[in-house]
Scaffold this active site. Structure first.
Site, PDB file in Angstrom:
ATOM      1  N   HIS A   1       0.903  -1.272  -0.151  1.00 18.35           N
ATOM      2  CA  HIS A   1      -0.090   0.080  -0.099  1.00 18.35           C
ATOM      3  C   HIS A   1       0.869   1.171  -0.046  1.00 18.35           C
ATOM      4  O   HIS A   1       0.274   2.382   0.193  1.00 18.35           O
ATOM      5  CB  HIS A   1      -0.876   0.258   1.188  1.00 18.35           C
ATOM      6  CG  HIS A   1      -2.110   0.647   1.020  1.00 18.35           C
ATOM      7  ND1 HIS A   1      -2.313   1.981   2.013  1.00 18.35           N
ATOM      8  CD2 HIS A   1      -3.042   1.047   0.099  1.00 18.35           C
ATOM      9  CE1 HIS A   1      -3.489   2.812   1.752  1.00 18.35           C
ATOM     10  NE2 HIS A   1      -3.989   2.164   0.739  1.00 18.35           N
TER      11      HIS A   1
ATOM     12  N   LYS B   1       3.166   4.319  -1.277  1.00 25.34           N
ATOM     13  CA  LYS B   1       3.353   5.253  -2.377  1.00 25.34           C
ATOM     14  C   LYS B   1       4.845   5.904  -2.041  1.00 25.34           C
ATOM     15  O   LYS B   1       4.496   6.984  -1.347  1.00 25.34           O
ATOM     16  CB  LYS B   1       2.181   6.001  -2.519  1.00 25.34           C
ATOM     17  CG  LYS B   1       0.911   5.415  -2.832  1.00 25.34           C
ATOM     18  CD  LYS B   1       0.045   5.077  -1.773  1.00 25.34           C
ATOM     19  CE  LYS B   1      -1.501   4.405  -2.032  1.00 25.34           C
ATOM     20  NZ  LYS B   1      -2.051   4.184  -0.897  1.00 25.34           N
TER      21      LYS B   1
ATOM     22  N   ASP C   1      17.009   9.304  -8.651  1.00 23.94           N
ATOM     23  CA  ASP C   1      18.562   9.573  -8.658  1.00 23.94           C
ATOM     24  C   ASP C   1      19.033   9.648  -7.091  1.00 23.94           C
ATOM     25  O   ASP C   1      20.345  10.195  -6.915  1.00 23.94           O
ATOM     26  CB  ASP C   1      18.887  10.907  -9.363  1.00 23.94           C
ATOM     27  CG  ASP C   1      18.660  10.851 -10.989  1.00 23.94           C
ATOM     28  OD1 ASP C   1      18.653   9.575 -11.488  1.00 23.94           O
ATOM     29  OD2 ASP C   1      18.394  11.754 -11.524  1.00 23.94           O
TER      30      ASP C   1
ATOM     31  N   HIS D   1      -9.389  10.722   1.149  1.00 22.32           N
ATOM     32  CA  HIS D   1      -8.483   9.672   0.742  1.00 22.32           C
ATOM     33  C   HIS D   1      -7.291   9.705   1.489  1.00 22.32           C
ATOM     34  O   HIS D   1      -6.195   9.195   1.584  1.00 22.32           O
ATOM     35  CB  HIS D   1      -8.043   9.435  -0.603  1.00 22.32           C
ATOM     36  CG  HIS D   1      -7.406   8.132  -0.865  1.00 22.32           C
ATOM     37  ND1 HIS D   1      -6.323   8.034  -1.228  1.00 22.32           N
ATOM     38  CD2 HIS D   1      -8.236   7.095  -0.860  1.00 22.32           C
ATOM     39  CE1 HIS D   1      -6.149   6.701  -1.598  1.00 22.32           C
ATOM     40  NE2 HIS D   1      -7.160   6.107  -1.422  1.00 22.32           N
TER      41      HIS D   1
ATOM     42  N   LYS E   1      -4.117  10.830   4.591  1.00 22.77           N
ATOM     43  CA  LYS E   1      -3.822  10.034   5.580  1.00 22.77           C
ATOM     44  C   LYS E   1      -2.384  11.091   6.230  1.00 22.77           C
ATOM     45  O   LYS E   1      -1.688  10.660   6.201  1.00 22.77           O
ATOM     46  CB  LYS E   1      -2.948   8.821   5.393  1.00 22.77           C
ATOM     47  CG  LYS E   1      -3.913   7.669   4.574  1.00 22.77           C
ATOM     48  CD  LYS E   1      -3.551   7.906   3.181  1.00 22.77           C
ATOM     49  CE  LYS E   1      -4.321   6.754   2.245  1.00 22.77           C
ATOM     50  NZ  LYS E   1      -5.753   6.590   2.252  1.00 22.77           N
TER      51      LYS E   1
ATOM     52  N   ASP F   1       0.087  19.440  18.099  1.00 24.79           N
ATOM     53  CA  ASP F   1       1.030  20.744  18.622  1.00 24.79           C
ATOM     54  C   ASP F   1       1.339  21.646  17.503  1.00 24.79           C
ATOM     55  O   ASP F   1       0.658  21.582  16.623  1.00 24.79           O
ATOM     56  CB  ASP F   1       1.841  20.256  19.827  1.00 24.79           C
ATOM     57  CG  ASP F   1       1.461  19.537  21.050  1.00 24.79           C
ATOM     58  OD1 ASP F   1       0.003  20.044  21.145  1.00 24.79           O
ATOM     59  OD2 ASP F   1       1.953  18.978  21.678  1.00 24.79           O
TER      60      ASP F   1
END
Length: 422
Positions: free
Chosen positions: A123, A125, A130, A302, A304, A309
């Site tokens: 899952h 991404k 380089d 979608h 996350k 603080d």
């Protein structure tokens, strides 16, 4: 994974100083940045993703990867065998024939036409170019991350990073690629040749946290727990699939009881209605101790991301649900920087103020009489889920290349289909 390979590519969490970090909101920010960076690649492109669709975004990705490979750049593309399951044979052939090394994670054959590898997915991404520029987030390569997609376009986030943290991204990606490959791969450290970016922070302290099914099974969850336990002023969590374990629920409740302002931004226009139902089972438990819940209603959420603080933030692929916290391979960056925290805070505060519906305890209690038994079961499920999930086999990751793909077979769990000729 051999002992020699493990020694060559250790992954240990370490804070890295002096990184440039840029927040990327939705596909409008993310895709042009990634595609331009791949277009400038000189030596190597490493790309991990859950989903590639054969739409306008997938075809743009294909074009920049093919062009890079034809320039002599080493291009490694790793997709999930479940999430990326319907690419056509011509699409894959064009990549492979140009020299792109395409692999699928945890390949499984279909059973009666249905995908079977439902758990322990890739899952993450991640993109590393380089060994100098990195991307981490929750955005897949699909047109539903663009506003032009329509009402169901997703709201999502990623970050672009330049600095020593890119070396950790490089090592983590190579470690996964080397699980099933004996090909020699460069292990160059991060180099400072990359051009400066339009950064939200120029000197951020950053840590890469991964979740796998071997040595890092709870790392991302532990960072959330530690941040919540130390919170003194404010917490904002924007998460698509919110069904966390009992420890996280208790940490949120305890922080709210200490006087910390806890704000959850959750799905109000869900792409998966069942997930919203599960989240709503938890609302009364949280609201009664002062947690504020806002449902985002402009488009499916979608994201996350979270802030705590004024100097802690995280952006990545991990939802706060059983799949992400206990089964999937995930990658988050934890960022300690006041400027980046404020940038993300202003954005999330704007969402909560202008694009969300606030949920009251009165609203949450509607229909409570019939949901009470289900809520009781839910809490016991969350309390014991981490132990129960241990019974699902934690198999070694398997990668299968598509270099020898043939029309009659479906390697790597991908449903390969010939396009009709005009």
């Amino acid at each position: 994974m051999s002992a020699a390979s493990r020694d060559a590519l250790p992954f240990t969490e370490q804070w890295r100083e002096g990184n440039q970090v840029q927040l990327l909101i939705n596909g409008e920010d993310f895709f042009p940045s990634v595609f331009e960076a791949i277009g400038r690649a000189r030596e190597e492109v490493l790309l991990e993703t859950f989903i590639v669709f054969e739409d306008e975004v997938g075809r743009q990705l294909q074009a920049v990867l093919v062009a890079a490979a034809r320039r002599g750049v080493r291009v490694e593309m790793l997709v999930d065998g479940y999430g990326t399951a319907d690419l056509s044979m011509p699409f894959l052939r064009h990549l492979v024939n140009a020299g792109v090394h395409v692999q699928a994670f945890d390949p499984q054959p279909r059973f009666l036409g249905m995908r079977t590898n439902l758990f322990r997915r890739l899952h993450r991404k991640v993109v590393v170019i380089d060994g100098e520029v990195g991307y981490v987030g929750g955005i897949n390569y699909s047109a539903d991350h663009l506003a032009s997609f329509g009402a169901m376009a997703k709201q999502d986030y990623a970050v672009k990073v330049i600095g020593p943290i890119v070396g950790d991204l490089h090592r983590a990606t190579l470690a996964l690629l080397d699980e099933s490959s004996s090909l020699p791969r460069p292990r160059a450290p991060w180099r400072s040749r990359a051009e400066p970016i339009d950064a939200d922070s120029a000197q951020a302290r950053v840590l890469l946290s991964i979740r796998d099914n071997q040595e890092h099974t709870r790392d991302i969850e532990q960072h959330y727990l530690q941040a919540l336990e130390n919170a003194r002023e404010r917490v904002i969590i924007a998460n698509a699939y919110f069904f966390p374990g009992y420890r996280l629920l208790r940490a949120l409740r305890d922080a709210a009881r200490r006087g910390v302002k806890i704000t959850l931004i959750l799905q109000g226009m869900p792409d998966m209605p069942l997930v919203r139902l599960c989240s709503r089972l938890l609302y009364n438990y949280l609201l009664r101790d002062g947690v504020q819940i806002h449902e985002y209603c402009d488009r499916p959420l979608h994201g996350k991301v979270a802030i705590v603080d004024r100097d802690w933030a995280t952006v990545g692929s991990s939802n706060l649900d059983p799949l992400s916290l206990s089964l999937n391979l995930e990658a988050n960056l934890v960022i300690r920087d006041a400027a980046f925290n404020e940038r993300l805070y202003q954005h999330l505060h704007g969402l909560a103020s202008h694009s969300c519906t606030a949920i009251s305890q009165q609203t949450a209690l509607r229909g409570y009489w019939w949901r009470a038994p289900l809520i009781f079961v839910t809490f016991h499920f969350l309390r014991h889920f981490p132990a129960w999930v241990g019974f699902i086999p934690a198999h070694s990751p398997r990668l299968k290349p598509l270099l020898d793909v043939q029309p009659a077979c479906t390697p790597a769990g991908l449903q390969l289909k010939e396009e009709e000729t005009p």
